[in-house]
Scaffold this motif. Structure first.
Motif, PDB file in Angstrom:
ATOM      1  N   TYR A  28       0.818  -1.215   0.000  1.00  0.00           N
ATOM      2  CA  TYR A  28       0.000   0.000   0.000  1.00  0.00           C
ATOM      3  C   TYR A  28       0.851   1.264   0.000  1.00  0.00           C
ATOM      4  N   SER A  29       1.915   1.288   0.761  1.00  0.00           N
ATOM      5  CA  SER A  29       2.740   2.497   0.788  1.00  0.00           C
ATOM      6  C   SER A  29       3.547   2.640  -0.502  1.00  0.00           C
ATOM      7  N   SER A  30       3.925   1.526  -1.123  1.00  0.00           N
ATOM      8  CA  SER A  30       4.578   1.621  -2.434  1.00  0.00           C
ATOM      9  C   SER A  30       3.611   2.149  -3.488  1.00  0.00           C
ATOM     10  N   ARG A  47      10.782   9.475  -9.454  1.00  0.00           N
ATOM     11  CA  ARG A  47       9.616   8.601  -9.288  1.00  0.00           C
ATOM     12  C   ARG A  47      10.001   7.306  -8.583  1.00  0.00           C
ATOM     13  N   TRP A  48      11.126   6.719  -8.978  1.00  0.00           N
ATOM     14  CA  TRP A  48      11.604   5.512  -8.292  1.00  0.00           C
ATOM     15  C   TRP A  48      11.964   5.805  -6.846  1.00  0.00           C
ATOM     16  N   ALA A  49      12.510   7.005  -6.617  1.00  0.00           N
ATOM     17  CA  ALA A  49      12.853   7.377  -5.240  1.00  0.00           C
ATOM     18  C   ALA A  49      11.599   7.506  -4.380  1.00  0.00           C
ATOM     19  N   SER A  50      10.526   8.032  -4.943  1.00  0.00           N
ATOM     20  CA  SER A  50       9.292   8.145  -4.165  1.00  0.00           C
ATOM     21  C   SER A  50       8.677   6.771  -3.904  1.00  0.00           C
ATOM     22  N   ILE A  51       8.825   5.852  -4.824  1.00  0.00           N
ATOM     23  CA  ILE A  51       8.350   4.479  -4.597  1.00  0.00           C
ATOM     24  C   ILE A  51       9.169   3.827  -3.490  1.00  0.00           C
ATOM     25  N   ALA A  52      10.492   4.008  -3.537  1.00  0.00           N
ATOM     26  CA  ALA A  52      11.359   3.433  -2.501  1.00  0.00           C
ATOM     27  C   ALA A  52      11.079   4.066  -1.148  1.00  0.00           C
ATOM     28  N   PHE A  53      10.824   5.365  -1.135  1.00  0.00           N
ATOM     29  CA  PHE A  53      10.490   6.043   0.115  1.00  0.00           C
ATOM     30  C   PHE A  53       9.191   5.493   0.693  1.00  0.00           C
ATOM     31  N   GLY A  54       8.196   5.286  -0.158  1.00  0.00           N
ATOM     32  CA  GLY A  54       6.941   4.712   0.305  1.00  0.00           C
ATOM     33  C   GLY A  54       7.116   3.303   0.838  1.00  0.00           C
TER      34      GLY A  54
END
Length: 99
Positions: A28-30, A47-54
């Motif tokens: 869910y956070s990803s 965008r990949w960084a925001s996915i990894a952060f999530g």
């Protein structure tokens, strides 16, 4: 067939709950990070960084809840714990030198 005692089945139930919680929170956070990355960023790297952060947020929150599940013997939360005992600070350095 071997029967398991209550303590062992309790640990197995805790592991099942933690794995389920971890999987759901990471997914869910990803997905939230993916949505935020598509909405706010144009570069694929950000965008990949925001996915990894999530995903990191999901792993961290699942770890916190699972450690509370395994290591907290009572049902109280960490916010309800009593404050640490204060130490007596009336004994000063000058009193120690005089003695």
């Amino acid at each position: 067939m071997e029967t398991k005692n209550n303590g062992e089945s309790d640990v197995n139930a805790k592991w099942d709950a933690c794995l389920d919680l971890t999987a759901r929170r990471v997914v869910y956070s990803s997905l939230g990070g993916t949505f935020a990355g598509l909405l706010f960023f144009r570069s694929p790297v950000t965008r990949w960084a925001s996915i990894a952060f999530g995903a990191g947020i999901g792993i961290g929150s699942a770890y916190a809840d699972c450690s509370r599940l395994f290591f907290d013997s009572s049902s109280t939360s960490a916010t309800l714990l009593p404050p640490p005992k204060s130490t007596d600070t009336s004994f000063s350095v000058s009193q120690a030198v005089e003695e």
